[in-house]
Every structure is written in C-alpha cells, then in structure tokens.
Design an enzyme around this catalytic site. Sequence first.
Site, PDB file in Angstrom:
ATOM      1  N   GLU A 132      35.687  15.087  32.047  1.00 26.57           N
ATOM      2  CA  GLU A 132      34.447  15.243  31.273  1.00 26.57           C
ATOM      3  C   GLU A 132      33.817  13.881  30.989  1.00 26.57           C
ATOM      4  O   GLU A 132      32.592  13.733  30.999  1.00 26.57           O
ATOM      5  CB  GLU A 132      34.735  15.988  29.962  1.00 26.57           C
ATOM      6  CG  GLU A 132      34.976  17.476  30.184  1.00 26.57           C
ATOM      7  CD  GLU A 132      35.455  18.203  28.931  1.00 26.57           C
ATOM      8  OE1 GLU A 132      35.174  19.395  28.804  1.00 26.57           O
ATOM      9  OE2 GLU A 132      36.136  17.563  28.076  1.00 26.57           O
ATOM     10  N   ASP A 164       6.283  21.340  14.293  1.00 24.04           N
ATOM     11  CA  ASP A 164       4.822  21.509  14.293  1.00 24.04           C
ATOM     12  C   ASP A 164       4.164  20.157  14.463  1.00 24.04           C
ATOM     13  O   ASP A 164       4.788  19.112  14.328  1.00 24.04           O
ATOM     14  CB  ASP A 164       4.380  22.202  12.998  1.00 24.04           C
ATOM     15  CG  ASP A 164       4.796  21.430  11.761  1.00 24.04           C
ATOM     16  OD1 ASP A 164       4.243  20.338  11.540  1.00 24.04           O
ATOM     17  OD2 ASP A 164       5.675  21.904  11.007  1.00 24.04           O
TER      18      ASP A 164
END
Length: 735
Positions: A614, A534
């Site tokens: 990777e 928020d």
Amino acid sequence: MGIRIGEKERLFSLETAHTLYQMKADETDVLLHLWYGPGTGTDMSYRIRTVNRGFCGNPYEARDRLDYSLDTLPQEYGTNGVGDFRSAALQALLPDGSGSTDWRYAGFRLLKGKEKPEGLPGLRGDGGTEGLEIRLEDKAAGLAAYLVYWVFEKQDVIARSVRVENRGSGDVILKKAASLCIDIPYGRKEVIHFHGRHAMERQAERLPLPQGGRLAFESRRGMSSHQSNPFVILCDPETTERQGECMGCMLMYSGNHLEEISVDQTGSIRLASGIHPEGFSWRLGPGESFQTPEAILSYSAEGLNALSRNYHRLIREEVLPPRWRGVRKPVLVNSWEACYFDFDAEKLLRLARSAKELGIEMLVLDDGWFGRRDDDTTSLGDWRCNEGKLGCGLKELSERIHALGLCFGLWFEPEMVSPDSDLYRNHPDWALTDPGRDPMVSRHQLVLDMGRAEVQDYLFEVMSRILKDARIEYVKWDFNRSVANCYSRALPENRQGEAPHRFMLGTYRLLERLTEAFPDLMIEGCSGGGGRFDAGILYYCPQIWCSDNTDAVERLEIQRGTSYGYPVCAMGAHVSACPNHQTGRTVPFDTRGIVAQAGTFGYELNPDRLSAEEKKTVKAQIAAFHRNETLIAGGDYYRLDETEGDYTAWMFVSPEKDEALVTAAATHVRANGPFPWVRLQGLDPGRTYRREDTGETMTGAALMYGGISFPQFSGDYPAAQVRFTAQRPSESGRG
Ligand code: GLA
C-alpha cells in the site's frame, strides 16, 4: 457584448459571449422580463401576447384593458397583493399595517467596476465587469427596489441582487426579499436539484414541473445545508450532458435559502431564489436599506456539461480567493479518521514521519487538540491548546512537523460552543437560545450568536493568537450542527427575525477579518463534511470538505452531483482506510486514489498502518496526482454521459486541448459484460491524440464520436484511468 440600452423603447439588453438577458419597461412602467437565452440580436418583446384570461385583474391605470394583467405578464421582480397571484418576490409589512407592494420602473444607472453586495461575499469582477442598476419604486409603500445586474461576458454569467430602500417616514418590516425572480412564459422545463443528508450530499435529481403547482428547495437550518444545495438547473426535457438548453441559478449565500419554481395556469414558469422568508424579518427604518445576497445565473444551449463549465470557470476566476488561484496545494494527511480524538504529539509526529516518507506534504491536526476535548461533549469555544494531552504546545508541535519537511494545518469550529466550556460558563448569553426554553443541543453543542461584534472579536483574537504563535499554513473551518433557537440576546424583541441573517453576516465578517489578517493562510470550509458547500463559503475558502463519507463508491455520486455547480479544485477528497469507516465497504486502494484525485487529493488514514504494498501505491498515487494536478485543478471537466449504469466516468481536458485524462470507475461488475465504453468530449476534432496506455493514436473526432473502451472490469469496484496527449503536427503525420 456588454450592456445595451434602448432609451426610447426602455429596452435593456445584457449580453455575454453566447447569451442575451433582456427586459423592458412597458407603457404602464411595469418592468417586463423578455428573454434569457442565446443571443438573438433583436427586441424579444414580440413574444409578449396578452388576452383576457378571466379572474386576472388589471392595474388601475390599465383598468379598461382587460387583457393587461400583472397575473399573466412575465416580470422582473414580482409584486405582492396587487393582482399577481403567483409567488411574490418581496413581502413587507408597511407602517400602516398594509402589505401590498407594486413595482414601477423609475430609472436606471450604469455601473462600472464590480462592487460586492455590502457585508456579503459577491463575485469579484477581477476580469472587469459592467453593471446595470434599475430602480423600481412603489410610491404608496414608500419603497424602492434597486435591481442590480453584473455581466460576466466570458463566463456567460449574469449576477443579480436587490437592495431595498425605505423611502418613507415609518418603519417597514421586510418579510421576504428574493435575490432574483425570473418569469419564463413558454416552454416545458424540468428541474435538477441537489438534495442529500449528512454523509450523502448533493444527489442530483431531475423532476418534471407540476402544472399549476410549485416546487420549493430550501434550507431552514441556518446553513446552506446537506439537505438542499442553493443551486438549481432548469432544462428542457430533452437536454443531456452533451446537448440542449439549460440555465442554472446559484445563490451565493451560506444560510437559510429558498428556491421556488412555480408553474402558473398557462404554463408560465417563475423561478425565484433568495434568503428563506420563514423565520426572516428585517426592520428598515426611514432611509435604511436591505441588501440581498447575489444570485448567479448562467445559461447554455449546449447541454449540462457546458453549463457546469461556465460555473467552474466563474467560481475559479471570480469567486475563489485570488491568492489560491492556480496555486499548487499540498497533498495532506488529516488526523481525523487516522486517530479521531486519540493522539498526542509523539503519535502525530510518527504519523508525520511516515507521511513524509510517502510524499505527503502537510499534516492536519483535526478535532481534539484544545480545552479538555477527548470526545465531542466538551470545550468548543475554549481555543487553547491542551498541552497536557499533546505533551507540548502547538508552537513546538508545528516546529517539529516543519522540521520533518511538512506543513501544518489545524481544525477549528469557530461558530460553536460546548455548554461544558469556560466560554459558555463566562458568556452564556453569547449562545443562541430562546428565553425560558431549554435549547436544542446537537452533538452536545450550541451555536454562538455570530451577529454580535463581541463574539466576532473574541473569535478573531483567540484564533489570531494561535495563528500568530504557531506556524500554521492551513485551517479546517468546521460547522457541525444545524442552527435552532435562533434568538439573539443582543437584539430587541422586535428584531429577532434578523438573527439568522445577522448570524451569516457575522460569520462572513469573521472570515473576512481573518483572511485579511492572514493572507497566506489557506482555509478549507467544512460542515460535517459538505453541509455548507456553497459559493458564499468559496469566496473565503479555496476548497470545502465534500463529505464525511469517504467511501470511494459513494463519493462517485457525491462528487458527480457537486460537479454540476462547483469546480473539482474546490472539492476536498481524501483516500481513507478500508473497511470504510462510514459504510464498512472495501474498495481497492487504486480506486480510492483515482476517486480522490477528482478533488483536492489527500489522505485520511494512518500511514503507519499501511502495508509495504500500500505504501508503494501511495507513492505512485502522489506522483500521478502531481503529474496531473494542473489538468485536474484548472482543466475543463466533463461528466461522460453514458455512465448511468454499471460505471461512472469523467474526464479533464487542458485549456489548450492538448492533454486529457479519462477515468471510469465500476460500481457493478458483470460476468461476460460489455466493454465499458465512453465518448470523450472537449477535444480538438482535427488533432491527433496518443493514448498513453496502448500507444494508439486517434483523432479528436474519433475519440469524441467513436469513443474508447476500457478493458472489461473484474473484481470489486475497479477503476481505470487513461491519459491522452495531442501529437505535434510532425508526430501526427506518422500516427
Ligand atoms: C466533522 C468533519 C470531520 C471532522 C469532525 C471532527 O464531522 O466533517 O471531518 O473534522 O467534524 O469533529
């Protein structure tokens, strides 16, 4: 632009670049809401029509005007118990036991230089803002309500808050005080709200409004919550990402909240937002005031993407700590999914060494470094390094990590205490618990009474000691349970309704003190992922961990939902290992990188366990991120609207409109499927852009109306990214 006041007509017009917010004190001194929408250059009170609707009473001073009723007039701050039968903006228990409130206009004051609501985060006003304070009074109740409006012209935002003052001689108990209330007399609307759960936050849902009914989006969990974000959008039924009218309402608060949207008998809509009244009451002695959090309103006539961009710009420029504005943040690796509670210094250093080789810039040590914490049953509150477990102190560990060329970050969960901790054993009364009742325990932990100064002081001192002793550039500030048994041992019986809001005020105070004492410390907010995502937290923390769900496919929805109100630069997003720890799904490494790049970008895995292939991918991902990071963090973000199907797409455009990055990620691949196709947005229609993967050149207009397609997707969850660069005029001649 700015604030215009017609003193004779008592007409107040707040103008931003594209909008007008207007209200007027009428002949009975009722403050009417006239308009929130595009600038019209006129007095909008012509829209107010009255008629005797039956069962809609009249204020005493207008008792012979049967058409004049508080029940039907659009108002700026709804009354209670005096004839407006819609939801009240404010409820109070007055010293004589009565509870009506009836507001009348009593004056105004122009404000210069943005002030923050006392004790709370608020928009900063760094760009210079004008404000207006309107005083409403209820003489019989002995109350004044100061409605405060701040105009953010450039971002098309109006911020509202209210200060309630007790001007009488006895105590008033405030039971509800909305930050804003706004009445929309005409037009059909829909609402978009953001619901969810732990590991699946901010799912956008669009609903019609119930005629004669009320929708409520709320949290009573002592936190803004995974379940309901304090942000709603009202829009026309035909509004899309690219077009149509919409307005947003975002509460800058991290605690209990309520957004109410009701539709009355004539279809008039009332929107109110504020601290949740359930479990709230506040005793106001004579002369005392109560300050509500700020609510942030924005309006767009050009669709949801434009509304989101208003909020993105506003949060970047007027909410986030200025220290981190436009600053490049280190690509981090977090130890949580890499090793959970199972680590020592040597293991962390191994992880740091491999991370460094891949181009990662910071190691964050997550939960488990303090007290006797080897699982989640113990030690919260005992913020002392577990040297026995680590094999050294934090200072030494941090020095060794820095010697490898990495920054160092550390996890805290300040507002919590484990019953099995020295802190709880020494100060059981510092936890929120009801008298005579065993408290609810969640993840084996209790919540500290943050409203108490001694609790704030303890946390400030113990955290400061660690932050001063070891070199720590970053803190992950977690909050891993909902608040229950919210009873403070420090408050008298008749003030217990203040405990939930005092809890928030105490948390903000601690954040304020720590950010002032350590201005270069970057704090990432977190609450079991994104349970406190928020604007209140963003005032102190430039980013928030978006979700504990790191599955890239699920993240598409979570990040998309979050993007309606919050900028990408604030969304914590990491590449994690597969099979994913939350869903068991396997998603290609490339797709995981592409999805995490629509966020703050980092890793949540053990680089030691990566294959050579990777590792090469990680290096390439970090290089790609660095190339695009200014565009991602500071560019304009668009959800591309053709995406509610088998793939999701979004794009970033630089403020100068000379660079764009377009991404599509497939959630469902079909045999012989159509080409994934998207129409771009936000480009300069007249400029020529070069598509980097194919070398083709096209005008902005072609890209925005004709769109582009990606190669047909194949395999599980593929994703593709395309970059565009605007040609200089000499180059485009050849295009
Ligand atoms: C929360 C956070 C996680 C991790 C754990 C540690 O769930 O969201 O990222 O920090 O706590 O306990």
